[in-house]
Design an enzyme around this catalytic site. Structure first.
Site, PDB file in Angstrom:
ATOM      1  N   GLU A  33       0.864  -1.185   0.000  1.00 27.89           N
ATOM      2  CA  GLU A  33       0.000   0.000   0.000  1.00 27.89           C
ATOM      3  C   GLU A  33       0.891   1.222   0.000  1.00 27.89           C
ATOM      4  O   GLU A  33       1.769   1.337   0.846  1.00 27.89           O
ATOM      5  CB  GLU A  33      -0.822   0.107   1.277  1.00 27.89           C
ATOM      6  CG  GLU A  33      -1.693  -1.043   1.631  1.00 27.89           C
ATOM      7  CD  GLU A  33      -1.946  -1.005   3.139  1.00 27.89           C
ATOM      8  OE1 GLU A  33      -2.438   0.022   3.628  1.00 27.89           O
ATOM      9  OE2 GLU A  33      -1.626  -1.986   3.797  1.00 27.89           O
ATOM     10  N   ARG A  76      -6.656  -1.559  -5.268  1.00 24.92           N
ATOM     11  CA  ARG A  76      -7.561  -0.592  -4.653  1.00 24.92           C
ATOM     12  C   ARG A  76      -6.979   0.813  -4.793  1.00 24.92           C
ATOM     13  O   ARG A  76      -5.798   1.032  -4.523  1.00 24.92           O
ATOM     14  CB  ARG A  76      -7.737  -0.949  -3.171  1.00 24.92           C
ATOM     15  CG  ARG A  76      -8.698  -0.063  -2.423  1.00 24.92           C
ATOM     16  CD  ARG A  76      -8.826  -0.510  -0.966  1.00 24.92           C
ATOM     17  NE  ARG A  76      -9.669   0.424  -0.217  1.00 24.92           N
ATOM     18  CZ  ARG A  76      -9.602   0.605   1.101  1.00 24.92           C
ATOM     19  NH1 ARG A  76      -8.740  -0.086   1.823  1.00 24.92           N
ATOM     20  NH2 ARG A  76     -10.385   1.466   1.693  1.00 24.92           N
ATOM     21  N   TYR A  78      -7.790   4.737  -3.643  1.00 24.45           N
ATOM     22  CA  TYR A  78      -8.702   5.465  -2.771  1.00 24.45           C
ATOM     23  C   TYR A  78      -8.106   6.719  -2.167  1.00 24.45           C
ATOM     24  O   TYR A  78      -6.885   6.908  -2.135  1.00 24.45           O
ATOM     25  CB  TYR A  78      -9.279   4.559  -1.693  1.00 24.45           C
ATOM     26  CG  TYR A  78      -8.298   3.843  -0.790  1.00 24.45           C
ATOM     27  CD1 TYR A  78      -7.431   2.892  -1.286  1.00 24.45           C
ATOM     28  CD2 TYR A  78      -8.283   4.096   0.582  1.00 24.45           C
ATOM     29  CE1 TYR A  78      -6.567   2.209  -0.454  1.00 24.45           C
ATOM     30  CE2 TYR A  78      -7.418   3.411   1.426  1.00 24.45           C
ATOM     31  CZ  TYR A  78      -6.557   2.479   0.890  1.00 24.45           C
ATOM     32  OH  TYR A  78      -5.696   1.813   1.711  1.00 24.45           O
ATOM     33  N   ASP A  80      -8.760   8.812   1.319  1.00 23.87           N
ATOM     34  CA  ASP A  80      -9.434   9.001   2.602  1.00 23.87           C
ATOM     35  C   ASP A  80      -9.569  10.496   2.838  1.00 23.87           C
ATOM     36  O   ASP A  80      -9.061  11.293   2.058  1.00 23.87           O
ATOM     37  CB  ASP A  80      -8.588   8.398   3.737  1.00 23.87           C
ATOM     38  CG  ASP A  80      -8.905   6.921   3.929  1.00 23.87           C
ATOM     39  OD1 ASP A  80      -9.936   6.484   3.407  1.00 23.87           O
ATOM     40  OD2 ASP A  80      -8.118   6.233   4.594  1.00 23.87           O
ATOM     41  N   GLU A  86      -4.156   6.966  -2.092  1.00 21.14           N
ATOM     42  CA  GLU A  86      -3.503   5.693  -1.751  1.00 21.14           C
ATOM     43  C   GLU A  86      -3.810   4.643  -2.816  1.00 21.14           C
ATOM     44  O   GLU A  86      -4.905   4.600  -3.380  1.00 21.14           O
ATOM     45  CB  GLU A  86      -4.001   5.242  -0.376  1.00 21.14           C
ATOM     46  CG  GLU A  86      -3.348   3.965   0.116  1.00 21.14           C
ATOM     47  CD  GLU A  86      -3.536   3.724   1.621  1.00 21.14           C
ATOM     48  OE1 GLU A  86      -3.797   4.697   2.366  1.00 21.14           O
ATOM     49  OE2 GLU A  86      -3.432   2.567   2.037  1.00 21.14           O
ATOM     50  N   THR A  89      -1.776  -2.461  -3.904  1.00 22.10           N
ATOM     51  CA  THR A  89      -1.651  -3.435  -4.995  1.00 22.10           C
ATOM     52  C   THR A  89      -2.518  -4.652  -4.718  1.00 22.10           C
ATOM     53  O   THR A  89      -2.709  -5.058  -3.578  1.00 22.10           O
ATOM     54  CB  THR A  89      -0.199  -3.937  -5.165  1.00 22.10           C
ATOM     55  OG1 THR A  89       0.196  -4.620  -3.958  1.00 22.10           O
ATOM     56  CG2 THR A  89       0.768  -2.814  -5.444  1.00 22.10           C
ATOM     57  N   TRP A 453     -11.576  -6.812  -0.437  1.00 15.52           N
ATOM     58  CA  TRP A 453     -10.545  -7.818  -0.746  1.00 15.52           C
ATOM     59  C   TRP A 453     -11.157  -9.220  -0.801  1.00 15.52           C
ATOM     60  O   TRP A 453     -10.680 -10.073  -1.545  1.00 15.52           O
ATOM     61  CB  TRP A 453      -9.412  -7.768   0.281  1.00 15.52           C
ATOM     62  CG  TRP A 453      -8.680  -6.459   0.216  1.00 15.52           C
ATOM     63  CD1 TRP A 453      -8.707  -5.455   1.141  1.00 15.52           C
ATOM     64  CD2 TRP A 453      -7.850  -5.985  -0.856  1.00 15.52           C
ATOM     65  NE1 TRP A 453      -7.947  -4.387   0.713  1.00 15.52           N
ATOM     66  CE2 TRP A 453      -7.403  -4.687  -0.500  1.00 15.52           C
ATOM     67  CE3 TRP A 453      -7.437  -6.524  -2.075  1.00 15.52           C
ATOM     68  CZ2 TRP A 453      -6.570  -3.930  -1.320  1.00 15.52           C
ATOM     69  CZ3 TRP A 453      -6.602  -5.759  -2.895  1.00 15.52           C
ATOM     70  CH2 TRP A 453      -6.180  -4.488  -2.525  1.00 15.52           C
TER      71      TRP A 453
HETATM   72  N1  LIG Z   1      -4.889 -12.297   2.767  1.00 19.20           N
HETATM   73  C1  LIG Z   1      -3.981 -11.375   2.529  1.00 19.20           C
HETATM   74  N2  LIG Z   1      -2.723 -11.482   3.009  1.00 19.20           N
HETATM   75  C2  LIG Z   1      -1.815 -10.520   2.789  1.00 19.20           C
HETATM   76  N3  LIG Z   1      -2.072  -9.409   2.112  1.00 19.20           N
HETATM   77  C3  LIG Z   1      -3.303  -9.247   1.623  1.00 19.20           C
HETATM   78  C4  LIG Z   1      -4.321 -10.218   1.799  1.00 19.20           C
HETATM   79  N4  LIG Z   1      -5.440  -9.781   1.200  1.00 19.20           N
HETATM   80  C5  LIG Z   1      -5.151  -8.592   0.667  1.00 19.20           C
HETATM   81  N5  LIG Z   1      -3.873  -8.253   0.923  1.00 19.20           N
HETATM   82  C6  LIG Z   1      -3.138  -7.035   0.585  1.00 19.20           C
HETATM   83  O1  LIG Z   1      -3.293  -6.148   1.664  1.00 19.20           O
HETATM   84  C7  LIG Z   1      -3.349  -4.796   1.217  1.00 19.20           C
HETATM   85  C8  LIG Z   1      -4.580  -4.156   1.854  1.00 19.20           C
HETATM   86  O2  LIG Z   1      -4.562  -2.788   1.630  1.00 19.20           O
HETATM   87  P1  LIG Z   1      -5.599  -1.793   2.305  1.00 19.20           P
HETATM   88  O3  LIG Z   1      -5.043  -0.428   2.149  1.00 19.20           O
HETATM   89  O4  LIG Z   1      -6.959  -2.045   1.799  1.00 19.20           O
HETATM   90  O5  LIG Z   1      -5.557  -2.303   3.823  1.00 19.20           O
HETATM   91  P2  LIG Z   1      -5.447  -1.522   5.175  1.00 19.20           P
HETATM   92  O6  LIG Z   1      -4.306  -0.579   5.137  1.00 19.20           O
HETATM   93  O7  LIG Z   1      -5.474  -2.549   6.227  1.00 19.20           O
HETATM   94  O8  LIG Z   1      -6.774  -0.720   5.187  1.00 19.20           O
HETATM   95  P3  LIG Z   1      -6.943   0.855   5.270  1.00 19.20           P
HETATM   96  O9  LIG Z   1      -5.955   1.490   4.349  1.00 19.20           O
HETATM   97  O10 LIG Z   1      -8.369   1.005   4.824  1.00 19.20           O
HETATM   98  O11 LIG Z   1      -6.691   1.181   6.707  1.00 19.20           O
HETATM   99  C9  LIG Z   1      -3.390  -4.870  -0.299  1.00 19.20           C
HETATM  100  O12 LIG Z   1      -2.133  -4.560  -0.841  1.00 19.20           O
HETATM  101  C10 LIG Z   1      -3.750  -6.320  -0.592  1.00 19.20           C
HETATM  102  O13 LIG Z   1      -3.204  -6.829  -1.799  1.00 19.20           O
HETATM  103 MG   LIG Z   2      -4.216   1.053   3.444  1.00 11.66          MG
END
Ligand SMILES: Nc1ncnc2c1ncn2[C@@H]1O[C@H](COP(=O)(O)OP(=O)(O)OP(=O)(O)O)[C@@H](O)[C@H]1O
Ligand SMILES: [Mg+2]
Length: 488
Positions: A33, A76, A78, A80, A86, A89, A453
Site C-alpha cells: 500500500e 484498490r 482510494y 481518505d 492511496e 496493490t 478484498w
Molecule cells: N490475505 C492477505 N494477506 C496478505 N495481504 C493481503 C491479503 N489480502 C489482501 N492483501 C493485501 O493487503 C493490502 C490491503 O490494503 P488496504 O489499504 O486495503 O488495507 P489496510 O491498510 O489494512 O486498510 P486501510 O488502508 O483502509 O486502513 C493490499 O495490498 C492487498 O493486496
Molecule cells: Mg491502506
C-alpha cells in the site's frame, strides 16, 4: 448448520483441503500500500494538497461514485479524508508480480495528476504543475506510509512474528531505505524520526512499526495478514523486489519453527529499544559503525550489516535444509535473491557501498548530492538538495528518476511496457485475477459494482454477491460465472 467462514469471524468447522495445503506450504501473498504526497507549484492562486487530491479523484468519483474503488488490475485506489491518495496493490504471490502492479500504480497516479493539472490550468494559470510524490514525508514534516502486507500462518502468534522479525525490518533499511536530506544531515530512511513504538493496533494514534489490527482478508482460522508499517516508499524496483523477497524468506524460517513447535532462534536478536535502533540505522551510512543495545543486555557492534548477516546466514542454512522453499516463489529465483542479499552486505563490509548506487535508493540519491556538491564552488543550499530529493520521488512531473533510468544509473527490473500492461492485467495466480476480470466486465457493461478484498458485489443491473475468502483462488467457479453472466 456450520458457521459461514468469513474474513472477520472464526469458525469451529475444520479447514478445507485446499486451505490446509496452503497452510502447510511456503506460499505467500504480498501486497504493497502506498500513500502518495501531492502539491501544486506555479499556480496563480494557491491550491492546497487536499483540493489537489480531490481534483485528481474527480474522474474516479464520476465513474465509481466513490473515492474508494477497485480497478481492472484488482488493486484498490482510494482517497481518505486528507490529502494522500492511496494505491494498494492487488494480491500477488511473487515479488515480481507485486512490483509490476506497484509500478502500474505509479502510472495510474501520474495520469490522474496530469489530467487534474490540465483542468487546474484553466483556473490556476498555465504554469500550474501537479506533483505526486512517492515518498514518505511532506514539506510540513508530516510522515505518511508505504505498508507491506504478507499472508502468514495463524499458528505463529503475532507477538512472536513481531519480536523475531523487527530487528530484520529495522536493519534491512540499509538496502531498502529511500534516503532523505534533513537539516541535521542525510539519513538512510525517510521515517526513522517518525516511528517509535514497535507495535500498535492503531496507525493514526501512534507511529508503530507493525500494525496488529487483525484483518486477515482470508480464512481467519488459517491465516493472518502481517501489516508492516516500517518501510519507505521505493522508486528503485530492485529495492521493492528485495524487500519483499528477503522478508518472505525470514518469515518462512519463523513459520517453519512454529510448524515444528520450536523457536526460530531469532528472538535473541531483539533490540533493547527498537525506536533507538531504528534511528541509529538511519544515521549510519557506513552500515557497519552503529552499535546497538540488545534486549539481553549485550551490545551488538558492526551496525545494520552485522544484524543482517545473522539473518542471512540463518536463511541460507534454512534454504539448504528445505530445498522446497526455492520453489515458494513462482517467478523469483530464491538462490539469486540470497546471492544479491549477500553481495549487498559485502559491499558495505568492504566500504564499497557506492557500488550499490544503481539499486539502493538512498545510495543513488546520496551519490548524486555528493557529485553536485563536488561540482559547485559555493555551498549548496539545503533547499536545492530538498528540491532534487522531491523531484526523485515525483511520479507525475519529476525528471530526475527518468533520467537516471535512461542513463542506466538506476536499474529497472521491469520496463515501461510491462508496467503499462499491469494496469489492466492482475496477477494471474491469486483471486486478484477474478476481481480484475469482474471489474473489467462490470465497467465495460456500465454496471454498478463494488469490491472488497474478500468480496465482489454487483449492485445493478442485478444484486449479486460473491465471497472470495481464499487469496490463492484464481479459477472461476459457478458463482463467479453466474456474476459475469448477470452482466450480459
Ligand atoms: N490475505 C492477505 N494477506 C496478505 N495481504 C493481503 C491479503 N489480502 C489482501 N492483501 C493485501 O493487503 C493490502 C490491503 O490494503 P488496504 O489499504 O486495503 O488495507 P489496510 O491498510 O489494512 O486498510 P486501510 O488502508 O483502509 O486502513 C493490499 O495490498 C492487498 O493486496
Ligand atoms: Mg491502506
Amino acid at each position: 448448520m456450520p458457521q459461514l467462514r468469513d474474513s472477520g469471524n472464526h469458525s469451529s468447522s475444520p479447514l478445507d483441503e485446499g486451505t490446509l495445503r496452503e497452510v502447510h506450504s511456503f506460499a505467500r501473498i504480498f501486497g504493497i500500500e502506498t500513500e502518495y504526497g501531492v502539491s501544486v507549484t506555479g499556480a496563480d492562486v494557491p491550491c492546497d494538497a487536499s483540493q489537489t487530491a480531490m481534483m485528481m479523484f474527480q474522474p474516479i468519483v464520476a465513474s465509481a461514485r466513490s473515492t474508494n474503488t477497485y480497478i481492472e488490475n484488482g488493486s484498490r485506489l482510494y482517497l481518505d479524508v486528507g490529502s494522500h491518495p492511496e494505491y494498494a496493490t492487488s494480491e500477488a504471490c511473487d515479488p515480481m508480480d507485486a512490483l509490476a502492479v506497484d509500478a502500474a500504480g505509479e502510472l495510474v497516479m501520474r495520469d490522474l495528476a496530469l489530467d487534474a493539472q490540465q483542468r487546474l490550468r484553466a483556473t490556476h494559470g498555465p504554469r500550474a504543475t501537479v506533483h505526486v510524490f512517492k515518498n514518505n514525508v511532506d514539506s510540513a514534516g508530516h510522515s505518511f506510509g508505504c505498508h507491506e502486507n504478507y499472508l502468514v500462518r495463524r499458528f505463529v502468534p503475532l507477538d512472536v512474528i513481531e519480536h523475531e522479525l523487527l530487528p530484520f525490518l529495522i536493519t534491512r533499511q540499509l538496502f531498502t531505505g529511500a534516503g532523505r536530506v534533513t537539516e541535521s544531515g542525510f539519513q538512510i530512511t525517510q521515517r526513522a524520526d517518525f516511528l517509535d513504538e514497535a507495535v500498535s493496533s492503531a496507525t493514526t494514534r501512534s507511529r508503530p512499526m507493525v500494525n496488529t489490527r487483525d484483518e486477515p482478508h482470508a480464512d481467519p482460522d488459517a491465516f493472518r495478514r502481517l501489516h508492516v508499517i516500517i518501510g519507505d516508499s521505493n522508486r528503485s524496483q530492485w529495492a521493492t523486489m528485495m524487500k519483499l523477497a528477503t522478508t518472505h524468506l525470514v518469515l518462512c524460517v519463523i513459520e517453519q519453527a512454529g510448524r515444528e513447535g520450536r523457536e526460530s532462534g531469532f528472538s535473541r536478536f531483539a533490540f533493547a529499544d527498537a525506536g533507538a535502533a531504528n534511528r541509529a540505522v538511519s544515521r549510519d551510512m557506513s552500515g557497519v559503525n552503529a552499535s546497538f543495545a540488545m534486549a539481553d543486555g549485550s551490545t551488538l557492534q558492526g551496525g545494520a550489516v552485522a544484524m543482517q548477516e545473522r539473518y542471512l546466514q540463518a536463511v541460507e542454512q534454512f534454504v539448504g535444509e528445505h530445498p522446497e522453499v526455492a520453489s515458494s516463489l513462482p517467478r523469483t529465483d530464491v538462490h539469486d535473491v540470497l546471492r544479491q542479499w549477500r553481495n549487498t552486505l559485502e559491499a558495505f563490509r568492504s566500504g564499497n557501498a557506492n557500488a550499490l548506487g544503481d539499486s539502493v535508493d538512498w545510495v543513488c540519491k546520496y551519490r548524486l548530492f555528493e557529485a553536485l556538491r563536488a561540482r559547485s564552488s559555493a555551498d549548496l543550499p539545503l533547499s536545492k538538495l530538498e528540491q532534487l530529493d522531491l523531484d526523485y520521488h515525483d511520479v507525475a512531473n519529476g525528471a530526475l528518476y527518468a533520467s537516471l533510468l535512461r542513463r542506466g544509473a538506476l536499474r529497472s527490473l521491469i520496463d515501461g511496457r510491462e508496467a503499462q500492461k499491469a494496469r489492466t492485467m492482475p496477477p494471474a495466480d491469486t483471486r486478484a485475477a477474478l476481481r480484475g476480470r469482474f471489474v473489467s466486465a462490470a465497467k465495460s457493461h456500465g454496471a454498478q459494482y463494488s469490491c472488497d478484498w474478500t468480496r465482489l458485489s454487483l449492485h445493478a443491473p442485478r444484486k449479486m454477491d460473491m465471497v472470495l475468502l481464499d487469496p490463492f483462488q484464481c479459477r472461476e467457479n459457478e458463482d463467479f460465472q453466474a456474476m459475469i453472466g448477470a452482466l450480459e
